[in-house]
Design an enzyme around this catalytic site. Structure first.
Site, PDB file in Angstrom:
ATOM      1  N   ASP A 321       1.002  -0.811  -0.009  1.00 32.73           N
ATOM      2  CA  ASP A 321       0.180   0.109   0.313  1.00 32.73           C
ATOM      3  C   ASP A 321       0.824   1.347  -0.017  1.00 32.73           C
ATOM      4  O   ASP A 321       2.386   1.524   0.261  1.00 32.73           O
ATOM      5  CB  ASP A 321      -0.900  -0.010   1.075  1.00 32.73           C
ATOM      6  CG  ASP A 321      -2.017   1.260   1.047  1.00 32.73           C
ATOM      7  OD1 ASP A 321      -2.191   2.015   0.222  1.00 32.73           O
ATOM      8  OD2 ASP A 321      -1.991   1.223   2.468  1.00 32.73           O
ATOM      9  N   ASP A 517      -1.835  -0.802   6.228  1.00 32.45           N
ATOM     10  CA  ASP A 517      -1.808  -0.150   7.099  1.00 32.45           C
ATOM     11  C   ASP A 517      -3.415  -0.015   7.939  1.00 32.45           C
ATOM     12  O   ASP A 517      -3.055   0.358   8.904  1.00 32.45           O
ATOM     13  CB  ASP A 517      -1.478   0.392   7.766  1.00 32.45           C
ATOM     14  CG  ASP A 517      -1.244   2.143   6.914  1.00 32.45           C
ATOM     15  OD1 ASP A 517      -2.178   1.963   5.443  1.00 32.45           O
ATOM     16  OD2 ASP A 517      -1.234   2.995   6.889  1.00 32.45           O
ATOM     17  N   ASP A 521      -6.876  -2.391   4.112  1.00 36.37           N
ATOM     18  CA  ASP A 521      -6.023  -2.932   3.401  1.00 36.37           C
ATOM     19  C   ASP A 521      -6.260  -4.475   3.548  1.00 36.37           C
ATOM     20  O   ASP A 521      -5.569  -4.856   3.180  1.00 36.37           O
ATOM     21  CB  ASP A 521      -4.723  -2.757   4.258  1.00 36.37           C
ATOM     22  CG  ASP A 521      -4.062  -1.182   3.336  1.00 36.37           C
ATOM     23  OD1 ASP A 521      -4.623  -1.544   2.336  1.00 36.37           O
ATOM     24  OD2 ASP A 521      -4.008  -0.469   3.666  1.00 36.37           O
TER      25      ASP A 521
END
Length: 774
Positions: A321, A517, A521
């Protein structure tokens, strides 16, 4: 299949296993010790009884483990242990049986310790989900259970509330924090008629929402279902020991059968099985894995079980990410631009003074930067804040505002340049007006983590072949980050479902790790072979869904974890193969009648000690990833990192002076250049000189010698050369009573070049040197 039913079943099995195996270890140890005491007391019958009881105590659960493995479609190493235990009972070799029982119990207990898996039920996802909604009726606003909300209902979303269902904004504007879904920390505005997804947070005033979906059909409910389904798809990894048992098991049985057939002695067959008892497999692999888990935990890397560590050691694809993972997850001031006649430092001071009481994420970044630069902030009065627009108030007797500019606001030439730069850099702009006049702008952007480039280089060196970014952010800033870091691919503007699809596609090609995080996600982390959560500031949901949690806010711990996983797995394989080779030699001796079962069991113990000692090497510190810093070097890194923050206003002044030369090359521009030269000589050059003569020599032993800092020293030389060139231009200007036309091009080039070199140099130092210190 009902995935939600399957999870409690596995959890129950794990709990039972955690209770059984330590109990078995205690029973077998007591039985072996009791038999030894009885044997020393010359009570041979009692000794045999103790040893036989210990053997039987191990046979019963071992049969259960074998049957469970057979139901899953494979026969593991426990089958050899069962045959050996049964054989010792059949031929009366009770001491050998007790020794095997103890080794089996030890191996299973160690493995259980290595494979404790935390529940992947995403409690935080469920806790974040709203349970009710505020529905507008003819008589007012009523709170109703979320399940009663129907398409078309008009809802009121209060400040701080989670949007309960997907809908359309009915008010003039809604200010939303969409980070739960996109991972992006910046707040967004949704005007009347725009769609809003459930799960986002109302960061502004109350607004009305027209429901376009029910609870079950809304975005956030889909995220929860995705996470549950993706987690259920992650099948348990076959034990490393069981994979080697595929050939070791039939070989042991063949050798034992041939020894019995040729010699006619069942004792020889039992002796072969005794020394073939795969304790190197039962012990070496789990001990190496547990050692790796322990080593990782000291660095702030919590790995939930041995399977995750083993998978991490085999990974070849890494998906990351962007926001909060590759970037810091919080906006920072990128640059400060001032209108002609205004200093950038004054723009930042006024903006921070007004923003001191604002909860907005951009306001906090402006205030933090001003304090880092030691600017004296004033106390504002009459402060008001309009959600989505900004704050206004009085600072030092002048009317000041900070925030957005309306589309109708006139923009001078310098302001248009700010807009262009914000577009190019993917930055947000906070405009400052003073007494209704545009005075400056603060550009903010979520910066890269200093340790991100170094971490990705180490991951490449560790064998990660494919690095991709998956992000909900816009394509332009995502591609810029990917280009800086040298990623293989970037996929932007992804919803949580899109991230899960991308993870599944990559899993078909190689063992895949996903790092993230945010709540958005969590489904992708659960879908990957290994999910890694940035747990220090990330969401609880991502941590719950992950196999590995980085408890410190440092991405470089991921490279540490990969290195530890690879080393632990390599040592486990070495120990297992070495132990099996020694066992094969002992099997040959036992088949020839040279090793009776009890002696074979003791010899097997010696082999076990050897493989255990080798497996414990996984506990040792590997300095390859993290060079050891002396306390003095670490203190210097922290000192110069703080000075970098303090010197940002000098960098702003250099660029501002160059800009003024381009706009109006008169006395004001000359004064700006003189002020910049003063900042360079009084603050910047002493900093660079101290780095060259204090920091770099302190880092040289850690980095492998003075050559490691040679290119950075060359940058110091260039900075000093350009500074001297600016000083020469000032001397010429003073001699001629002002800047001559023929000076302008070169002086402007010097200043722009100095600004570029300084920013690049600062970035390189922060990435290559400052990221070494915790």
């Amino acid at each position: 299949m009902d995935h939600t039913a399957a999870r409690p079943s596995r959890l129950t099995t794990a709990v039972v296993s955690l209770r059984l195996e330590p109990l078995l270890l205690v029973l077998t140890a007591v039985a072996l010790a009791g038999g030894g005491i009885a044997w020393l007391a010359d009570a041979r019958g009692l000794a045999d009884l103790f040893w036989a009881l210990g053997t039987v105590a191990a046979v019963v659960p071992a049969i259960g483990w074998v049957l469970a493995a057979l139901r899953r479609g494979h026969a593991g190493v426990d089958l050899i242990a069962v045959l050996a235990l049964g054989g010792t009972l059949a031929v009366g070799e009770y001491l050998a049986g007790a020794l095997i029982a103890l080794m089996l119990a030890t191996g299973r207990t160690l493995e259980a310790a290595a494979q404790r898996r935390a529940s992947h039920d995403l409690h935080a996802l469920l806790e974040h989900a709203p349970r009710s909604a505020h529905r507008r009726t003819d008589t007012g606003v009523a709170t109703v259970p979320l399940g009663e909300v129907a398409v078309g209902d008009l809802l009121v979303v209060r400040p701080g509330d989670v949007v309960p269902v997907d809908g359309r904004v009915e008010s003039t504007v809604a200010v939303l924090d969409e980070s739960v879904l996109t991972g992006e920390p910046l707040q967004v505005e949704r005007v009347r008629g725009e769609g809003v997804r459930s799960g986002v947070v109302n960061a502004g005033g109350a607004f009305e929402l027209r429901a376009t979906a029910t609870e079950h059909d809304s975005t956030y409910a889909g995220i929860v279902r995705l996470a549950q389904q993706a987690g259920a798809e992650s099948a348990p990894v076959v034990r490393l020991a069981d994979r080697y048992a595929v050939w070791f098991l039939p070989l042991s049985l063949i050798v034992a059968g041939l020894a019995w057939l040729i010699s006619g002695s069942a004792v020889r067959a039992v002796a072969v099985l005794v020394v073939a008892t795969p304790c190197p497999l039962l012990l070496a692999a789990p001990i190496a894995i547990v050692s790796g888990l322990s080593r990782a935990s000291r660095l702030g890397v919590v790995i939930r079980d041995g399977s995750a560590l083993e998978n991490l050691g085999r990974a070849r694809t890494l998906l990351l990410d962007k926001t909060g993972t590759l970037t810091r997850g919080r906006p920072r001031v990128l640059d400060v631009t001032a209108a002609p006649g205004v200093k950038p430092a004054e723009v930042l001071r006024l903006a921070a003074s007004l923003d001191q009481y604002s909860p907005h994420v951009l306001a906090q970044a402006i205030v933090d930067t001003a304090r880092e630069r030691k600017l004296g902030l004033s106390v504002p009065t009459d402060v008001t804040e309009e959600p989505g627009r900004g704050a206004t108030g009085t600072v030092d007797g002048r009317h000041v505002s900070i925030g957005r500019l309306g589309p109708e606001a006139a923009r001078p030439t310098w302001a248009k340049a700010v807009d262009n730069r914000a577009l190019l850099d993917g930055a947000a702009v906070a405009w400052l007006t003073r007494d209704a006049q545009l005075a400056g702008a603060v550009l903010l952007r979520d910066p890269l983590r200093h340790d991100a480039p170094r971490t990705l280089r180490h991951l490449r060196a560790a064998g990660i072949e494919r690095l991709l970014m998956l992000t909900g952010d816009r394509a332009a800033p995502a591609r810029e980050v990917a280009a800086v870091l040298g990623l293989d691919d970037v996929r932007a503007e992804l919803a949580p479902a899109d991230k899960v699809t991308a993870v599944r596609d990559e899993r078909e090609r190689a063992v895949t790790v996903m790092v993230g995080d945010g709540v958005n996600d969590a489904p992708a982390l659960a879908a990957a072979d290994v999910g890694v959560a940035m747990g220090a500031r990330g969401s609880t949901a991502s941590s719950e869904a992950a196999d590995i949690v980085l408890t410190t806010d440092r991405l470089d711990r991921l490279a540490d974890a990969v290195t530890i996983a690879q080393r632990s797995r390599r040592i486990a394989v070495q120990s297992a193969l070495g132990g099996m080779l020694m066992s094969l030699a002992a099997m040959a001796a036992a088949a020839g009648g040279l090793l009776p079962p009890a002696v074979g069991a003791l010899l097997q113990e010696g082999i076990d000690v050897a493989v255990i000692l080798n497996a414990l090497r996984a506990l040792r510190v590997d300095q390859a990833v993290h060079p050891a810093l002396t306390p003095a070097a670490e203190a210097l890194i922290h000192r110069f990192a703080a000075e970098h923050d303090d010197l940002q206003d000098v960098l702003d002044a250099v660029r501002d002076a160059a800009d003024r030369l381009s706009d109006t090359p008169g006395p004001n521009a000359l004064a700006a250049v003189e002020e910049t030269h003063h900042l360079l000589t009084e603050r910047l050059l002493p900093h660079e000189h101290a780095e060259e003569h204090q920091l770099y020599p302190a880092l040289a032993p850690t980095l492998g010698g003075p050559e490691a800092t040679a290119t950075m020293s060359r940058a110091h030389t260039e900075i000093e050369r350009l500074s001297r060139r600016v000083a020469t231009h000032l001397q010429l200007a003073h001699a001629d009573g002002g800047l001559a036309p023929e000076q302008l091009d070169d002086l402007r080039a010097c200043l722009y070049g100095l600004n570029t070199v300084l920013r690049l140099h600062f970035t390189q130092e922060e990435e290559n040197y400052f990221s070494l210190a915790p």
